[in-house]
Design a protein around this motif. Structure first.
Motif, short mmCIF file in Angstrom:
data_model
loop_
_atom_site.label_atom_id
_atom_site.label_comp_id
_atom_site.label_asym_id
_atom_site.label_seq_id
_atom_site.Cartn_x
_atom_site.Cartn_y
_atom_site.Cartn_z
N PHE A 30 27.24 57.37 21.58
CA PHE A 30 27.11 56.47 22.81
C PHE A 30 26.66 57.16 23.96
CE2 PHE A 30 29.33 54.47 26.51
CZ PHE A 30 28.81 53.31 26.12
N ILE A 31 25.39 56.48 24.90
CA ILE A 31 24.86 56.90 25.96
C ILE A 31 25.50 56.26 27.22
CG2 ILE A 31 22.81 57.46 27.20
CD1 ILE A 31 21.38 57.47 24.68
N GLU A 32 25.56 54.84 27.11
CA GLU A 32 25.86 54.27 28.30
C GLU A 32 26.02 52.59 28.24
OE1 GLU A 32 22.95 54.10 31.50
OE2 GLU A 32 21.31 53.57 30.20
N LYS A 33 26.43 52.14 28.82
CA LYS A 33 26.66 50.49 28.94
C LYS A 33 26.06 49.91 30.19
CE LYS A 33 30.26 46.86 29.19
NZ LYS A 33 31.62 46.57 29.38
N LYS A 34 25.23 49.05 30.19
CA LYS A 34 24.64 48.16 31.23
C LYS A 34 24.62 46.67 30.82
CE LYS A 34 21.55 51.48 33.15
NZ LYS A 34 20.08 51.69 33.61
N GLY A 35 25.83 46.01 31.45
CA GLY A 35 25.89 44.87 31.31
C GLY A 35 26.35 44.36 29.82
N MET A 36 25.30 43.79 29.26
CA MET A 36 25.56 43.33 27.84
C MET A 36 24.97 44.26 27.07
SD MET A 36 23.53 39.90 27.36
CE MET A 36 22.91 39.73 25.59
N ALA A 37 24.00 45.49 27.22
CA ALA A 37 23.51 46.18 26.60
C ALA A 37 24.27 47.54 26.29
CB ALA A 37 22.28 46.57 27.38
N LEU A 38 24.43 48.02 25.15
CA LEU A 38 25.17 49.36 24.70
C LEU A 38 24.13 50.29 24.25
CD1 LEU A 38 28.04 47.94 22.62
CD2 LEU A 38 27.78 48.72 25.26
N THR A 39 23.81 51.28 24.72
CA THR A 39 22.77 52.17 24.29
C THR A 39 23.35 53.46 23.58
OG1 THR A 39 21.31 51.78 26.31
CG2 THR A 39 20.58 53.76 25.19
N PHE A 40 22.72 53.62 22.61
CA PHE A 40 23.22 54.81 21.62
C PHE A 40 21.91 55.64 21.09
CE2 PHE A 40 25.97 51.58 20.72
CZ PHE A 40 27.40 51.90 20.77
N HIS A 41 22.26 56.90 21.13
CA HIS A 41 21.25 58.05 20.68
C HIS A 41 21.41 57.93 19.07
CE1 HIS A 41 18.42 61.10 20.46
NE2 HIS A 41 19.08 61.81 19.92
N ALA A 42 20.20 57.80 18.57
CA ALA A 42 20.47 57.86 16.98
C ALA A 42 19.34 59.13 16.47
CB ALA A 42 19.66 56.82 16.39
N SER A 43 20.13 60.25 15.84
CA SER A 43 19.74 61.45 15.23
C SER A 43 19.88 61.65 13.87
CB SER A 43 20.31 62.39 16.07
OG SER A 43 21.72 62.71 16.04
N GLY A 44 18.94 62.30 13.18
CA GLY A 44 18.94 62.51 11.73
C GLY A 44 17.79 63.31 11.39
N ASP A 45 17.71 63.52 10.05
CA ASP A 45 16.48 64.36 9.29
C ASP A 45 15.44 63.38 9.22
OD1 ASP A 45 17.99 66.65 9.59
OD2 ASP A 45 18.65 66.62 7.60
N ASN A 46 15.56 62.30 8.71
CA ASN A 46 14.63 61.37 8.29
C ASN A 46 14.56 60.11 9.16
OD1 ASN A 46 13.60 63.35 6.25
ND2 ASN A 46 15.33 62.67 5.02
N LEU A 47 14.44 60.31 10.41
CA LEU A 47 14.24 58.82 11.16
C LEU A 47 13.19 57.95 11.15
CD1 LEU A 47 16.08 59.87 14.65
CD2 LEU A 47 17.09 58.51 12.63
N GLU A 48 12.08 58.73 10.71
CA GLU A 48 10.78 58.04 10.54
C GLU A 48 10.95 57.27 9.43
OE1 GLU A 48 10.85 61.55 10.50
OE2 GLU A 48 10.84 61.76 12.73
N MET A 49 11.60 57.76 8.35
CA MET A 49 11.68 57.02 6.98
C MET A 49 12.69 55.84 6.62
SD MET A 49 9.40 59.12 5.67
CE MET A 49 9.41 59.34 3.95
#
Length: 76
Positions: A30-49
């Motif tokens: 979790f990064i932040e909440k702004k109004g109705m938007a929740l922002t998350f950072h996604a990480s992993g080995d094969n995000l492009e796939m």
């Protein structure tokens, strides 16, 4: 990569579900909440796939509350 979940309902539950969660090899923080938007950072080995947006949608819809709420998921 950042993912934004937009919803007016169940924001706390969605944050609890995704923050620190690992779904199909993708780790969400979790990064932040702004109004109705929740922002998350996604990480992993094969995000492009993988379709990270689809993974988030599937995770939310698999919950009891996720079947009855309107939400959208976008990549930032």
């Amino acid at each position: 990569m950042n993912i934004i979940v937009r919803t007016t309902l169940m924001q706390d539950k969605i944050t609890e579900l995704l923050d620190g969660g690992v779904f199909d090899g993708v780790v969400f923080s979790f990064i932040e909440k702004k109004g109705m938007a929740l922002t998350f950072h996604a990480s992993g080995d094969n995000l492009e796939m993988v379709d990270v947006e689809a993974i988030v949608k599937k995770a939310i819809k698999s919950t009891e509350y996720g079947k009855g709420i309107y939400f959208s998921v976008n990549q930032e």
